[in-house]
Each structure stands twice: as structure tokens, then as C-alpha cells.
Design a protein around this motif. Structure first.
Motif, mmCIF file in Angstrom:
data_model
loop_
_atom_site.group_PDB
_atom_site.id
_atom_site.type_symbol
_atom_site.label_atom_id
_atom_site.label_comp_id
_atom_site.label_asym_id
_atom_site.label_seq_id
_atom_site.Cartn_x
_atom_site.Cartn_y
_atom_site.Cartn_z
ATOM 1 N N GLY A 10 -85.453 -70.220 99.021
ATOM 2 C CA GLY A 10 -85.854 -70.856 97.773
ATOM 3 C C GLY A 10 -85.049 -70.341 96.591
ATOM 4 N N ASP A 188 -94.499 -88.305 90.832
ATOM 5 C CA ASP A 188 -93.409 -87.516 91.375
ATOM 6 C C ASP A 188 -92.284 -87.405 90.346
ATOM 7 N N LEU A 241 -85.703 -78.189 92.515
ATOM 8 C CA LEU A 241 -87.125 -78.473 92.707
ATOM 9 C C LEU A 241 -87.624 -77.982 94.066
ATOM 10 N N GLN A 242 -86.786 -78.119 95.100
ATOM 11 C CA GLN A 242 -87.171 -77.609 96.407
ATOM 12 C C GLN A 242 -87.264 -76.089 96.382
ATOM 13 N N SER A 245 -90.443 -75.006 94.599
ATOM 14 C CA SER A 245 -91.623 -75.212 95.443
ATOM 15 C C SER A 245 -91.819 -74.053 96.419
ATOM 16 N N MET A 246 -90.747 -73.295 96.677
ATOM 17 C CA MET A 246 -90.817 -72.192 97.634
ATOM 18 C C MET A 246 -91.014 -70.833 96.956
ATOM 19 N N PRO A 249 -92.832 -71.545 89.940
ATOM 20 C CA PRO A 249 -92.178 -71.959 88.701
ATOM 21 C C PRO A 249 -91.710 -70.808 87.815
#
Length: 304
Positions: A10, A188, A241-242, A245-246, A249
Motif C-alpha cells: 500500500g 465512488d 486510492l488503492q 485503502s490498504m 488516509p
């Protein structure tokens, strides 16, 4: 072990996304300096075609539900406001700043936006900034002063045009971040950004008629334009963004600071842009202010 690998992956993806944004700005600088392109031409094409790409990604992920954002009048009106006064204005002022200076300076000046957002939030919440926030505000102002004057109040080392568009990019970035509001939470990101970019691109094409601009068309021009549209948008957002997500933020927002750093480094080694030591000091102060605000945000979000 799996969690650690996910965090590492990430982090790499978020950093690569930021580097792609920085590289995109440098491609814009290359088009301005070497091919005779102008910011209105580039922004019109970038928004239009990047919007189409992101809309296509949205359809691949959500099918017909990708159109849901256009079904409610209130959401559609906010989306159009975001398209015209948010993303279009943000992109236009940013690339105008690059055209007036260089990718590194423009990107760092745009990164003053978190400080401006802080001031707006404090006004809304009717509170004074905390000590860490005040320190960040002071550091950002000092960094802008050093960047513009190199510490000599009698001399400007950055043109008034470049400073104007750089600060305008910071202000428009505030609008870009605050106008979408709850749209980001309910739809989204590919829906909001995709349709926002597309509608903004249509408006920019109507206003500036990019087909009437003259510039040097060759393989390099095509490659740089594709890089701005594809790498600087679809690839950059996808990776960032991926990655967020991992890793979350907060860490993602810290890693996003690689964007101005990459823009400075790439512009130096690829485009031969020269910076004085005082420039790097100003850059460091502004980015330091952003990191301080991120740290303050983290403290406020920590459980008691």
C-alpha cells in the motif's frame, strides 16, 4: 506477515501514485517549454479525455450504477458546481502556474491549500487554531516569503505572474476539496471525478477551443500529452486510492507529499530546471507545514 506485506504494498502504491502526479506536472512543463503548448489547451484535453477514461473505469466497476450520481437533481447540481468551480478551476490555475514558473514551484505553492482549508475550518467551527496549527500557518507563510524573495524583501526571485497563479492554484484546490462534500462519501471516486472531469472538460473546450491552438505536433508531444491524461490521472488515482485503502488516509496524506518532491526532482534532472538553495528552503518549509497539519489531524483523530 500478510498485514505487513499489505502495508508495504500500500505504501509503494501510494508513493507511486504521488510520483505519477508529479511526473504529470513535469510533462505539462515540457509541453509548454518545448512544444509551444498553452495551459488552456492542455487543461481542456486533459479534463475531457481523463474524464472519459475514469467514467469507463466506473462502468467497469459498477455497471449501470455508475450513472446513479446523475439521477438526483441536488447531486447533479453539486457535481456540476464541482466540475466548473472545483476541478476545472483547480487544473487551470495549476497548469497556468506551471506555464508561468515550473512544475516544482507550482506544485509546492498549490500545497499551501491545507493551510487555507485549516483557516476555513477554524472559521466554520468558530475556534482559534491550536499551537501546532499556528506553527504550520507561520511556517507556510515564511516558506512562501523565502520562495518569493530568497530572504531579501527588496527583490522578487519569482515573477508576480507565477506567484499569482501559484496562490490561485492553492485557493482553487481548497474549492476542489470542499465543494464535493458528501458526494465523495455516497458515490465512488471514479463517478465523482470521472463525470466532474468530463463536464469540466466540455466547458473548457467550449471556452478555449483547443483545436484552434498551434503547437509542435510530433511523437514527443503525443507521448507527453498521453502521460498527462493517462499516467497523471487514471494511473495516479488508481495507485494512490488503492494504496490508501490498504494503509489508511492519514498515512496516505503524508505520503502524498512525494508529489511536489517528485515534481522538483524530475524537473531538475529531466527538464534542467535550476533552483537556488533558498528555493529548496522555501519548499521544505511549505511541505513541513503540510506534515505538521497532518500530525495535528492525527492527534485530533486519536481516541482518548
Amino acid at each position: 506477515m500478510i498485514q505487513k506485506k499489505n502495508e508495504t504494498l500500500g505504501t509503494i502504491m501510494a508513493v507511486c501514485g504521488g510520483i505519477c502526479w508529479g511526473f504529470s506536472g513535469c510533462c505539462g512543463q515540457f509541453l509548454f517549454e518545448a512544444k509551444g503548448a498553452k495551459a488552456p489547451w492542455l487543461v481542456s484535453l486533459r479534463l475531457l479525455f481523463a474524464g472519459l477514461i475514469m467514467i469507463a473505469v466506473g462502468f467497469s466497476l459498477h455497471g449501470r450504477r455508475n450513472m446513479d450520481i446523475l439521477k438526483k437533481k441536488a447531486d447533479t447540481l453539486r457535481l456540476l458546481l464541482f466540475a466548473f468551480c472545483g476541478i476545472s478551476l483547480c487544473q487551470f490555475t495549476y497548469f497556468m502556474a506551471i506555464e508561468a514558473s515550473n512544475a516544482g514551484t507550482a506544485t509546492v505553492l498549490q500545497y499551501l491549500s491545507p493551510v487555507l482549508i485549516l483557516l476555513v475550518v477554524c472559521f466554520r467551527e468558530k475556534r482559534y487554531p491550536g499551537w501546532l496549527e499556528l506553527a504550520a500557518i507561520f511556517l507556510s507563510l515564511l516558506g512562501t516569503f523565502v520562495l518569493g524573495t530568497h530572504g531579501n524583501i527588496h527583490t522578487f526571485y519569482i515573477t508576480g505572474n507565477a506567484l499569482f497563479w501559484g496562490l490561485a492554484a492553492a485557493v482553487s484546490s481548497v474549492l476542489y476539496n470542499m465543494i464535493p462534500g458528501s458526494l465523495i462519501l455516497r458515490y465512488d471516486i471514479y463517478q465523482v471525478l470521472g463525470f466532474g472531469m468530463f463536464f469540466g472538460g466540455v466547458l473548457m473546450c467550449v471556452l478555449f477551443r483547443p483545436w484552434e491552438y498551434e503547437l509542435i505536433w510530433d511523437t514527443e508531444t503525443g507521448a507527453a500529452l498521453i502521460s498527462v491524461i493517462v499516467i497523471g490521472t487514471a494511473v495516479a488515482f488508481g495507485l494512490y486510492l488503492q494504496g490508501v485503502s490498504m494503509i489508511g488516509p492519514l498515512k496516505g496524506s503524508i505520503l502524498a507529499s512525494v508529489e511536489p518532491l517528485s515534481a522538483v526532482i524530475i524537473s531538475v534532472f529531466w527538464l534542467g530546471t535550476s533552483f537556488a538553495p533558498a528555493d529548496f528552503l522555501g519548499f521544505g518549509m511549505i511541505l513541513g507545514a503540510v506534515l505538521m497539519l497532518t500530525a495535528a489531524q492525527g492527534k485530533m483523530s486519536d481516541p482518548i
